[in-house]
Write a protein that holds these residues in place. Structure first.
Motif, PDB file in Angstrom:
ATOM      1  N   TYR A  27      -6.067   4.204 -12.295  1.00 45.55           N
ATOM      2  CA  TYR A  27      -6.647   5.286 -11.488  1.00 45.55           C
ATOM      3  C   TYR A  27      -6.018   6.628 -11.850  1.00 45.55           C
ATOM      4  O   TYR A  27      -6.718   7.624 -12.065  1.00 45.55           O
ATOM      5  CB  TYR A  27      -6.446   4.947 -10.003  1.00 45.55           C
ATOM      6  CG  TYR A  27      -7.144   5.883  -9.029  1.00 45.55           C
ATOM      7  CD1 TYR A  27      -8.144   6.757  -9.442  1.00 45.55           C
ATOM      8  CD2 TYR A  27      -6.802   5.867  -7.681  1.00 45.55           C
ATOM      9  CE1 TYR A  27      -8.774   7.603  -8.529  1.00 45.55           C
ATOM     10  CE2 TYR A  27      -7.430   6.695  -6.770  1.00 45.55           C
ATOM     11  CZ  TYR A  27      -8.413   7.568  -7.199  1.00 45.55           C
ATOM     12  OH  TYR A  27      -9.029   8.395  -6.303  1.00 45.55           O
ATOM     13  N   PHE A  86      -7.824   0.340  -4.887  1.00 46.11           N
ATOM     14  CA  PHE A  86      -6.479   0.663  -4.396  1.00 46.11           C
ATOM     15  C   PHE A  86      -6.162  -0.178  -3.146  1.00 46.11           C
ATOM     16  O   PHE A  86      -5.086  -0.762  -3.028  1.00 46.11           O
ATOM     17  CB  PHE A  86      -6.384   2.157  -4.083  1.00 46.11           C
ATOM     18  CG  PHE A  86      -4.978   2.678  -4.059  1.00 46.11           C
ATOM     19  CD1 PHE A  86      -4.418   3.239  -5.197  1.00 46.11           C
ATOM     20  CD2 PHE A  86      -4.204   2.623  -2.908  1.00 46.11           C
ATOM     21  CE1 PHE A  86      -3.103   3.720  -5.187  1.00 46.11           C
ATOM     22  CE2 PHE A  86      -2.906   3.105  -2.888  1.00 46.11           C
ATOM     23  CZ  PHE A  86      -2.357   3.655  -4.031  1.00 46.11           C
ATOM     24  N   TYR A 139       0.837  -1.197   0.000  1.00 46.82           N
ATOM     25  CA  TYR A 139       0.000   0.000   0.000  1.00 46.82           C
ATOM     26  C   TYR A 139       0.878   1.255   0.000  1.00 46.82           C
ATOM     27  O   TYR A 139       0.668   2.182  -0.783  1.00 46.82           O
ATOM     28  CB  TYR A 139      -0.943   0.013   1.221  1.00 46.82           C
ATOM     29  CG  TYR A 139      -1.625   1.350   1.386  1.00 46.82           C
ATOM     30  CD1 TYR A 139      -2.769   1.664   0.649  1.00 46.82           C
ATOM     31  CD2 TYR A 139      -1.099   2.337   2.224  1.00 46.82           C
ATOM     32  CE1 TYR A 139      -3.379   2.910   0.757  1.00 46.82           C
ATOM     33  CE2 TYR A 139      -1.688   3.586   2.327  1.00 46.82           C
ATOM     34  CZ  TYR A 139      -2.822   3.860   1.601  1.00 46.82           C
ATOM     35  OH  TYR A 139      -3.401   5.101   1.696  1.00 46.82           O
ATOM     36  N   TYR A 154      -6.869  10.869   9.009  1.00 42.93           N
ATOM     37  CA  TYR A 154      -7.895  11.157   8.008  1.00 42.93           C
ATOM     38  C   TYR A 154      -9.248  11.482   8.633  1.00 42.93           C
ATOM     39  O   TYR A 154     -10.158  11.919   7.944  1.00 42.93           O
ATOM     40  CB  TYR A 154      -8.005   9.988   7.028  1.00 42.93           C
ATOM     41  CG  TYR A 154      -6.736   9.813   6.229  1.00 42.93           C
ATOM     42  CD1 TYR A 154      -6.350  10.783   5.318  1.00 42.93           C
ATOM     43  CD2 TYR A 154      -5.917   8.701   6.396  1.00 42.93           C
ATOM     44  CE1 TYR A 154      -5.180  10.653   4.590  1.00 42.93           C
ATOM     45  CE2 TYR A 154      -4.743   8.561   5.665  1.00 42.93           C
ATOM     46  CZ  TYR A 154      -4.383   9.541   4.769  1.00 42.93           C
ATOM     47  OH  TYR A 154      -3.230   9.408   4.049  1.00 42.93           O
ATOM     48  N   ASP A 173       1.171   4.040  -2.801  1.00 44.34           N
ATOM     49  CA  ASP A 173       0.693   5.383  -2.448  1.00 44.34           C
ATOM     50  C   ASP A 173       1.799   6.430  -2.603  1.00 44.34           C
ATOM     51  O   ASP A 173       1.518   7.585  -2.915  1.00 44.34           O
ATOM     52  CB  ASP A 173       0.129   5.381  -1.021  1.00 44.34           C
ATOM     53  CG  ASP A 173      -0.998   6.402  -0.859  1.00 44.34           C
ATOM     54  OD1 ASP A 173      -1.829   6.507  -1.787  1.00 44.34           O
ATOM     55  OD2 ASP A 173      -1.031   7.094   0.171  1.00 44.34           O
ATOM     56  N   TYR A 195       1.548   7.112  -6.138  1.00 39.32           N
ATOM     57  CA  TYR A 195       0.258   7.763  -6.393  1.00 39.32           C
ATOM     58  C   TYR A 195       0.281   9.236  -5.978  1.00 39.32           C
ATOM     59  O   TYR A 195      -0.146  10.114  -6.736  1.00 39.32           O
ATOM     60  CB  TYR A 195      -0.843   7.006  -5.639  1.00 39.32           C
ATOM     61  CG  TYR A 195      -2.179   7.693  -5.693  1.00 39.32           C
ATOM     62  CD1 TYR A 195      -3.058   7.472  -6.748  1.00 39.32           C
ATOM     63  CD2 TYR A 195      -2.565   8.582  -4.684  1.00 39.32           C
ATOM     64  CE1 TYR A 195      -4.279   8.133  -6.810  1.00 39.32           C
ATOM     65  CE2 TYR A 195      -3.776   9.235  -4.744  1.00 39.32           C
ATOM     66  CZ  TYR A 195      -4.633   9.005  -5.802  1.00 39.32           C
ATOM     67  OH  TYR A 195      -5.825   9.668  -5.853  1.00 39.32           O
ATOM     68  N   GLU A 250       1.063  13.333   4.223  1.00 41.36           N
ATOM     69  CA  GLU A 250       0.728  11.924   4.082  1.00 41.36           C
ATOM     70  C   GLU A 250       1.961  11.030   4.055  1.00 41.36           C
ATOM     71  O   GLU A 250       1.869   9.835   4.324  1.00 41.36           O
ATOM     72  CB  GLU A 250      -0.124  11.722   2.841  1.00 41.36           C
ATOM     73  CG  GLU A 250      -1.456  12.409   3.013  1.00 41.36           C
ATOM     74  CD  GLU A 250      -2.408  12.080   1.893  1.00 41.36           C
ATOM     75  OE1 GLU A 250      -2.420  12.852   0.931  1.00 41.36           O
ATOM     76  OE2 GLU A 250      -3.091  11.074   1.979  1.00 41.36           O
ATOM     77  N   CYS A 267     -10.603  10.918  -3.682  1.00 43.70           N
ATOM     78  CA  CYS A 267      -9.481  10.533  -2.831  1.00 43.70           C
ATOM     79  C   CYS A 267      -9.662  11.112  -1.439  1.00 43.70           C
ATOM     80  O   CYS A 267      -9.631  10.403  -0.439  1.00 43.70           O
ATOM     81  CB  CYS A 267      -8.151  11.043  -3.391  1.00 43.70           C
ATOM     82  SG  CYS A 267      -8.113  11.165  -5.164  1.00 43.70           S
TER      83      CYS A 267
HETATM   84  C1  LIG Z   1      -4.935   6.276  -3.195  1.00 39.18           C
HETATM   85  C2  LIG Z   1      -5.106   7.364  -2.199  1.00 39.18           C
HETATM   86  N1  LIG Z   1      -6.265   8.032  -2.173  1.00 39.18           N
HETATM   87  C3  LIG Z   1      -6.444   9.033  -1.282  1.00 39.18           C
HETATM   88  C4  LIG Z   1      -5.464   9.375  -0.391  1.00 39.18           C
HETATM   89  C5  LIG Z   1      -5.698  10.467   0.620  1.00 39.18           C
HETATM   90  O1  LIG Z   1      -5.439  11.694   0.086  1.00 39.18           O
HETATM   91  C6  LIG Z   1      -4.261   8.660  -0.454  1.00 39.18           C
HETATM   92  N2  LIG Z   1      -3.243   8.945   0.387  1.00 39.18           N
HETATM   93  N3  LIG Z   1      -4.117   7.656  -1.365  1.00 39.18           N
END
Ligand SMILES: Cc1ncc(CO)c(N)n1
Length: 224
Positions: A111, A210, A41, A161, A45, A48, A81, A133
């Motif tokens: 995505y 995701f 993940y 979050y 991320d 991403y 993040e 997101c």
């Molecule tokens: C895939 C994804 N979507 C949303 C967030 C939050 O902004 C994140 N960190 N990663």
């Protein structure tokens, strides 16, 4: 008549519920989540978020006035993040330097292509493409945050979050982005509005995948 943002949120409810009940998030709460899922993940991320920031930069370029520019400017960064990633990796007993980066998996590629293609030419389209997101994360944060304390690394990730750690991360931008869309929706045609709903829902669904892709270790069939 309901606001445009209310339509988006209402239609996305089934996807949000699927995200909230996904084993990735449920096992974050119980602590049963595997280190492999967490590491994958984070690697996905990391990739991403870098591209996601570019979508905000594109929204900045497409903005029609100062208010529209000001709204997206703070999000052309991934700083807060990245801290959250460190918490997840610390739980998994490792660091980003140790695990390194990875190639984006099929869902991450799809995505990000969706976000870029949908928002390439129009500010409101770009805003709608980035909104799922933040919206999805805020919603599962609110929903699942209360089920864990902030005294564990995984719990802290959820609480980030839930918008109750504003020293790290401010989720109020979600409401500001929705409000911006609502204010300008009368300027857009029925065709555009239908497109935007589709773009929002697809984004929400990619968010589901995701987590699923990390949980199931989704990989390309080829090796290069
Ligand atoms: C895939 C994804 N979507 C949303 C967030 C939050 O902004 C994140 N960190 N990663």
């Amino acid at each position: 008549m309901s606001k445009f943002s209310e339509t988006l949120v209402e239609q996305a409810q089934p996807i949000l519920q699927a995200v909230i009940s996904h084993p990735f998030l449920q096992e974050i709460i119980t602590g049963e989540i595997s280190n492999d899922a967490l590491i994958t993940y984070v690697q996905q991320d990391e990739y991403y978020l870098g591209e996601y920031a570019k979508a905000f930069a594109n929204a900045y370029l497409l903005a029609n006035d100062d208010a529209q520019r000001a709204l997206v400017a703070p999000s052309i960064t991934t700083e807060a993040e990245i801290i959250a990633h460190e918490w997840l990796l610390e739980h998994a007993g490792t660091t980003l330097a140790e695990v390194g980066l990875a190639k984006p998996n099929p869902n991450t590629v799809a995505y990000l292509n969706h976000i870029k293609a949908s928002g390439a030419h129009n500010y409101f389209y770009q805003i709608t493409a980035v909104l799922p997101c933040m919206w999805i994360y805020r919603e599962f944060g609110h929903n699942l945050g209360p089920k864990v304390g902030t005294d564990t690394l995984l719990g802290r990730w959820l609480h980030l979050y839930a918008n109750d750690m504003p020293e790290y991360f401010e989720m109020s931008i979600v409401d500001d982005l929705f409000a911006m869309l609502d204010t300008h929706m009368t300027e857009l045609s029925a065709y555009d509005q239908a497109n935007l709903i589709e773009i929002f829902l697809r984004g929400c669904e990619y968010e589901y995948h995701f987590f699923d892709a990390a949980y199931r270790q989704q990989k390309w069939l080829y090796e290069a």
